[in-house]
Scaffold this motif. Structure first.
Motif, mmCIF file in Angstrom:
data_model
loop_
_atom_site.group_PDB
_atom_site.id
_atom_site.type_symbol
_atom_site.label_atom_id
_atom_site.label_comp_id
_atom_site.label_asym_id
_atom_site.label_seq_id
_atom_site.Cartn_x
_atom_site.Cartn_y
_atom_site.Cartn_z
ATOM 1 N N PHE A 82 4.647 3.349 6.275
ATOM 2 C CA PHE A 82 5.496 3.151 7.223
ATOM 3 C C PHE A 82 6.932 2.174 6.898
ATOM 4 O O PHE A 82 7.292 2.711 7.820
ATOM 5 C CB PHE A 82 5.145 3.600 8.077
ATOM 6 C CG PHE A 82 3.290 4.095 8.856
ATOM 7 C CD1 PHE A 82 4.210 5.262 9.746
ATOM 8 C CD2 PHE A 82 2.323 3.828 8.203
ATOM 9 C CE1 PHE A 82 3.392 6.075 9.498
ATOM 10 C CE2 PHE A 82 1.018 4.760 8.218
ATOM 11 C CZ PHE A 82 1.635 6.261 9.680
ATOM 12 N N ALA A 83 6.454 1.529 6.697
ATOM 13 C CA ALA A 83 7.971 0.466 6.262
ATOM 14 C C ALA A 83 7.823 0.381 4.952
ATOM 15 O O ALA A 83 7.575 -0.966 4.483
ATOM 16 C CB ALA A 83 7.411 -0.665 7.199
ATOM 17 N N PRO A 84 8.336 0.830 3.534
ATOM 18 C CA PRO A 84 7.956 0.194 2.551
ATOM 19 C C PRO A 84 8.879 -0.601 1.962
ATOM 20 O O PRO A 84 8.773 -1.314 1.077
ATOM 21 C CB PRO A 84 8.007 1.372 1.445
ATOM 22 C CG PRO A 84 8.881 2.628 2.439
ATOM 23 C CD PRO A 84 9.010 2.532 4.068
ATOM 24 N N LYS A 85 10.166 -0.978 2.502
ATOM 25 C CA LYS A 85 10.995 -1.510 2.078
ATOM 26 C C LYS A 85 10.589 -2.927 2.667
ATOM 27 O O LYS A 85 11.228 -4.325 2.614
ATOM 28 C CB LYS A 85 12.015 -1.258 2.277
ATOM 29 C CG LYS A 85 13.002 -0.209 1.526
ATOM 30 C CD LYS A 85 13.900 0.532 1.778
ATOM 31 C CE LYS A 85 14.806 1.674 1.333
ATOM 32 N NZ LYS A 85 15.980 1.871 1.356
ATOM 33 N N SER A 86 9.756 -3.065 3.495
ATOM 34 C CA SER A 86 9.656 -4.008 4.724
ATOM 35 C C SER A 86 7.572 -4.507 4.721
ATOM 36 O O SER A 86 7.083 -5.885 4.754
ATOM 37 C CB SER A 86 9.626 -4.072 5.754
ATOM 38 O OG SER A 86 9.519 -4.909 7.012
ATOM 39 N N HIS A 87 6.939 -3.829 4.142
ATOM 40 C CA HIS A 87 5.547 -4.344 3.740
ATOM 41 C C HIS A 87 4.635 -5.275 2.845
ATOM 42 O O HIS A 87 5.355 -4.667 1.762
ATOM 43 C CB HIS A 87 4.618 -3.244 4.059
ATOM 44 C CG HIS A 87 2.929 -2.971 3.837
ATOM 45 N ND1 HIS A 87 2.145 -3.390 5.795
ATOM 46 C CD2 HIS A 87 2.044 -3.416 3.792
ATOM 47 C CE1 HIS A 87 1.606 -2.766 5.372
ATOM 48 N NE2 HIS A 87 1.107 -2.927 3.960
ATOM 49 N N LEU A 88 4.503 -6.259 3.440
ATOM 50 C CA LEU A 88 4.060 -7.377 1.936
ATOM 51 C C LEU A 88 2.574 -6.755 2.110
ATOM 52 O O LEU A 88 1.761 -6.767 0.931
ATOM 53 C CB LEU A 88 4.273 -8.486 1.907
ATOM 54 C CG LEU A 88 5.834 -9.030 3.342
ATOM 55 C CD1 LEU A 88 5.655 -10.519 3.262
ATOM 56 C CD2 LEU A 88 6.823 -8.634 1.572
ATOM 57 N N VAL A 89 1.803 -6.980 3.299
ATOM 58 C CA VAL A 89 0.129 -6.675 2.934
ATOM 59 C C VAL A 89 -0.281 -6.786 4.350
ATOM 60 O O VAL A 89 0.462 -6.720 5.236
ATOM 61 C CB VAL A 89 0.310 -8.443 2.328
ATOM 62 C CG1 VAL A 89 0.202 -9.265 3.417
ATOM 63 C CG2 VAL A 89 -1.571 -7.827 2.164
ATOM 64 N N ALA A 90 -1.933 -6.491 4.886
ATOM 65 C CA ALA A 90 -2.631 -5.979 5.973
ATOM 66 C C ALA A 90 -3.781 -6.874 5.277
ATOM 67 O O ALA A 90 -4.403 -6.013 4.692
ATOM 68 C CB ALA A 90 -2.213 -4.323 6.481
ATOM 69 N N PRO A 91 -3.920 -7.037 6.712
ATOM 70 C CA PRO A 91 -5.591 -7.365 6.909
ATOM 71 C C PRO A 91 -5.825 -5.721 7.014
ATOM 72 O O PRO A 91 -5.950 -5.112 8.382
ATOM 73 C CB PRO A 91 -5.260 -8.557 8.056
ATOM 74 C CG PRO A 91 -3.865 -8.958 8.152
ATOM 75 C CD PRO A 91 -3.648 -7.835 7.594
ATOM 76 N N PRO B 221 -3.395 -3.920 -1.119
ATOM 77 C CA PRO B 221 -2.664 -4.774 -2.374
ATOM 78 C C PRO B 221 -1.895 -4.921 -1.143
ATOM 79 O O PRO B 221 -0.983 -4.651 -0.623
ATOM 80 C CB PRO B 221 -3.118 -3.232 -3.066
ATOM 81 C CG PRO B 221 -3.969 -1.946 -2.015
ATOM 82 C CD PRO B 221 -4.255 -2.719 -1.461
ATOM 83 N N MET B 222 -1.369 -5.876 -2.277
ATOM 84 C CA MET B 222 0.500 -6.861 -1.846
ATOM 85 C C MET B 222 1.230 -6.102 -2.332
ATOM 86 O O MET B 222 1.357 -5.247 -3.750
ATOM 87 C CB MET B 222 0.125 -7.826 -2.407
ATOM 88 C CG MET B 222 -0.899 -9.191 -1.397
ATOM 89 S SD MET B 222 -1.019 -10.662 -2.113
ATOM 90 C CE MET B 222 -3.048 -11.208 -2.823
ATOM 91 N N SER B 223 1.989 -5.491 -1.790
ATOM 92 C CA SER B 223 3.729 -5.642 -2.666
ATOM 93 C C SER B 223 4.041 -6.169 -3.561
ATOM 94 O O SER B 223 3.562 -7.295 -4.016
ATOM 95 C CB SER B 223 4.768 -5.497 -1.307
ATOM 96 O OG SER B 223 6.079 -5.170 -1.645
ATOM 97 N N ASP B 224 4.675 -5.301 -4.085
ATOM 98 C CA ASP B 224 5.699 -5.906 -5.814
ATOM 99 C C ASP B 224 6.632 -7.262 -4.724
ATOM 100 O O ASP B 224 7.156 -7.551 -5.681
ATOM 101 C CB ASP B 224 6.419 -5.425 -6.330
ATOM 102 C CG ASP B 224 5.833 -4.055 -7.300
ATOM 103 O OD1 ASP B 224 3.904 -4.810 -7.290
ATOM 104 O OD2 ASP B 224 5.338 -3.164 -7.575
#
Length: 353
Positions: free
Chosen positions: A239-248, A286-289
């Motif tokens: 939903f926010a690929p340029k923003s999303h870092l990680v999620a619990p 998974p954490m974002s690159d």
């Protein structure tokens, strides 16, 4: 004639057997506070529901967007009257209605998520999401440039406050200058309100937005402003690929399967269950690159420490907003202390009301 009679009897016996087998199907109900959608709190529970639904001897029904209070009581009552064997209610506000209905239908097993009340045939369960919140806070603390982290919270209640505190402790463990600003939406699910809450935090300088909300609205707001976001419930990166870092995130399937089997076996007992990283109920997506490799390595190392018990998120000393020590050095809060947590740790800007 005799042969025909025998065949008829056999046919009847087979029909009766088939009917009895069908009748023996276990009936399981799920009640959700928000639409299932394709991400979020109800979606995470529904993943487990689908796994149960795939079993051959189970009949499953779910109802979504059921309001807390009187509406939920009517739903639980209808399921119980329809002889459901097991009913899951997956929102805090379902607790008292479910408790009331459980006392009228002692043969049905009721399971309430996130509450604290029990009866002879009603248990409660939740996950130690604060453990994963802490880890996501580490990511946020490492990624902020303004040292202002925004947190869109649903309701000022212990579950949410505990998560905000853990997130803040995680952030300040890697960045002591980080502060967490909180806004309350007073709703579990309202994408528009959630998004506006995030915008208000972005307006005061937050460059990472976290949330205890069901929709990806806050992350969409973050992406529109070109800053980072931390999701919740499920991996919301799409939903926010340029923003999303990680999620619990939640993984309810193993626990729900365990409950189901215990009810089938007749071994189920009422009680409270609070599992965490070690049991696999909570975790990180998974954490974002976009998250540097050294930060990821540090976060995953701490994750292992929390899993094996060598690190405790709320181990003292922990101070509150006023600087008063709430958890003394060398001590750990009890589960009861955590479950009724109503104060913010040092570093949080906001009120618990």
């Amino acid at each position: 004639m005799r042969k025909g009679l025998v065949l008829l009897v056999l046919a009847l016996l087979m029909a009766v057997g088939t009917a009895q087998a069908a009748e023996k199907k276990m009936k399981v109900g799920f009640v959700y506070v928000s639409p299932v959608g394709d991400a979020g709190w109800s979606y995470a529970h529904d993943v487990a529901r689908k796994a149960i639904e795939a079993l051959p001897d189970v009949e499953v029904k779910y109802l979504e967007a059921v309001k807390e209070g009187a509406d939920s009581e009517r739903v639980f009552l209808k399921m119980a009257r329809n002889k459901y064997d097991l009913i899951f209610g997956t929102s805090f506000g379902y607790m008292n209605p479910m408790l009331k209905v459980s006392k009228k239908f002692p043969k049905t097993v009721f399971m309430h998520c996130s509450g604290y009340e029990t009866s002879k045939n009603m248990g409660n369960y939740f996950g130690r999401m604060y453990q994963a919140r802490y880890l996501s806070g580490m990511v946020a603390g490492a990624m902020t440039k303004s040292n202002v982290l925004g947190y869109v919270g649903a309701f000022p209640m212990p579950e949410v406050i505990r998560g905000i505190n853990a997130f803040t402790l995680g952030a300040r463990s890697v960045n002591p200058k980080a502060e967490v600003r909180v806004v309350w939406t007073k709703t579990w699910y309202d994408p528009a309100i959630e998004k506006e809450g995030a915008k208000s935090l972005l307006d005061v300088g937050a460059d990472v937005i976290a949330q205890h909300q069901d929709s990806p609205g806050p992350q969409e707001a973050a992406q529109e402003r070109g800053v980072y976001s931390i999701g919740y419930n499920t991996d919301m990166s799409s939903f926010a690929p340029k923003s999303h870092l990680v999620a619990p995130i939640w993984n309810w399937t193993p626990f729900y399967m365990e409950v189901l089997q215990s009810v089938k076996d007749g071994t189920w007992k009422s009680g409270s269950t609070w599992n965490g990283l070690a049991e696999g109920v909570v975790d990180l997506s998974p954490m974002s690159d976009m998250v540097p490799a050294d930060v990821q390595k540090k976060v995953l190392a701490r994750r292992d420490e929390i899993k094996d018990g060598s690190y405790v998120v709320f181990s003292g000393p922990v101070k509150d907003q006023s600087g008063t020590v709430r958890i003394a050095d060398g001590t750990e809060p009890s589960d009861q202390d955590l479950l009724k947590m109503g104060w913010f740790v040092e570093g949080v800007i906001g009120t618990t009301k």
